[in-house]
Design a protein around this motif. Structure first.
Motif, PDB file in Angstrom:
ATOM      1  N   ILE A 124     -20.520  45.145 -75.917  1.00 21.13           N
ATOM      2  CA  ILE A 124     -19.336  45.091 -76.761  1.00 21.13           C
ATOM      3  C   ILE A 124     -18.865  46.523 -76.995  1.00 21.13           C
ATOM      4  N   ALA A 125     -17.582  46.781 -76.751  1.00 20.48           N
ATOM      5  CA  ALA A 125     -17.090  48.165 -76.762  1.00 20.48           C
ATOM      6  C   ALA A 125     -15.686  48.239 -77.344  1.00 20.48           C
ATOM      7  N   TRP A 126     -15.360  49.412 -77.838  1.00 20.87           N
ATOM      8  CA  TRP A 126     -13.998  49.702 -78.313  1.00 20.87           C
ATOM      9  C   TRP A 126     -13.833  51.202 -78.421  1.00 20.87           C
ATOM     10  N   ALA A 127     -12.600  51.662 -78.228  1.00 18.54           N
ATOM     11  CA  ALA A 127     -12.249  53.066 -78.471  1.00 18.54           C
ATOM     12  C   ALA A 127     -10.842  53.125 -79.023  1.00 18.54           C
ATOM     13  N   GLU A 128     -10.598  54.145 -79.816  1.00 22.74           N
ATOM     14  CA  GLU A 128      -9.255  54.379 -80.336  1.00 22.74           C
ATOM     15  C   GLU A 128      -8.266  54.401 -79.169  1.00 22.74           C
ATOM     16  N   VAL A 133     -11.198  44.707 -79.221  1.00 20.85           N
ATOM     17  CA  VAL A 133     -12.572  44.912 -78.791  1.00 20.85           C
ATOM     18  C   VAL A 133     -12.737  44.309 -77.396  1.00 20.85           C
ATOM     19  N   ILE A 134     -13.595  44.936 -76.603  1.00 20.62           N
ATOM     20  CA  ILE A 134     -13.855  44.474 -75.238  1.00 20.62           C
ATOM     21  C   ILE A 134     -15.287  43.962 -75.162  1.00 20.62           C
ATOM     22  N   ARG A 135     -15.445  42.740 -74.678  1.00 24.31           N
ATOM     23  CA  ARG A 135     -16.780  42.163 -74.534  1.00 24.31           C
ATOM     24  C   ARG A 135     -17.009  41.798 -73.078  1.00 24.31           C
TER      25      ARG A 135
END
Length: 266
Positions: A124-128, A133-135
């Protein structure tokens, strides 16, 4: 690179580190280590420290290899195996956690649990700069702006909740509690929409929660300390001990959970 551009290479490095954790899990004589220390934890952090600093040369905070703080705008924050004790006890759900702070604010997070009870490998990831959110490579939309606690919703707790199921059921009511080893992975799953909130009832450091905090930010959630205030990372002391308890997820739900009598569990 921007935070959004950093996300793909960071995720790649975390997946490579996950291969080490998976290999350790499947050793014929079991994972090396005891208590809260596994040999693979340091091996993973050494690998990640080198790779991340080559990607962005800045400050660094790690659970196993220590910290290097110069006042740089950016700081990597790494927990190579959040949930080590449970990992060594044979429980699935520990996670590699990599976060990035800019001016003490979480702007990127990747949490990867390569061995889980119910989902297989789960990243599970995310960035400004990302809208969601990316799963596991797919955009996910959560509903963390909704609240309050409702029947059928879930609050993710540590595996210690298993020792006092009735009291944890009462304190999380009308939601259900669900035990899970890693606070980083608890917060990540909340951000991905699996639960309405996640909690740690013991003291945590920055390495435990920065990545999960970033993911909550990407899902419009919050991370509050035991006083109901937003968790911050403005000093070495705060990085070492972020909070005595923390609650991450839907804002209204977290504000409600803060005021429940968790001390009864102790």
């Amino acid at each position: 690179m921007s935070c959004a551009e950093l996300l793909a290479p960071v995720t790649k490095y975390v997946h490579l580190a996950g291969e080490l954790l998976s290999a350790e899990w499947t050793r014929s004589d079991g994972p090396r280590g005891k208590g809260d220390k596994a040999d693979v934890d340091t091996e993973i952090e050494v690998l990640l420290r080198k790779s991340l600093l080559e990607l962005l040369d800045c400050d660094f905070w790690g659970e196993e290899t220590g910290y290097h703080l110069t006042g740089h705008e950016y700081c990597w924050v790494v927990d190579p195996n959040d949930g080590t004790r449970d990992f060594l006890l044979g429980r699935k759900g520990s996670a590699i956690s990599v976060g990035l702070l800019r001016d003490a604010k979480p702007v990127l997070g990747v949490v990867y649990a390569p061995i889980t009870v119910d989902r297989g490998p789960d990243c599970i990831a995310w960035a400004e700069g990302w809208d969601s959110v990316i799963r596991n490579g797919e955009d996910v939309r959560s509903e963390l702006l909704r609240g309050p606690l409702t029947l059928g919703s879930q609050v993710l707790m540590s595996t210690a909740a298993l020792s006092k199921p009735d009291l944890n059921t009462e304190l999380c009511s009308p939601a259900e509690y669900f035990p899970m080893p890693s606070i980083a992975y608890r917060l990540a799953r909340v951000a991905a929409g699996d639960a309405i909130a996640g909690a740690s009832l013991v003291s945590v450091g920055a390495h435990d929660v920065v990545a999960g905090h970033a993911l909550l930010t990407g899902a419009n959630g919050v991370l509050l300390n035991q006083d109901g205030l937003p968790v911050t990372y403005d000093s070495v002391a705060q990085m070492m001990s972020v909070s005595r308890r923390c609650f991450g997820g839907a804002p209204e739900v977290c504000r409600e959970l803060v005021h429940r009598d968790w001390q009864r569990l102790f």
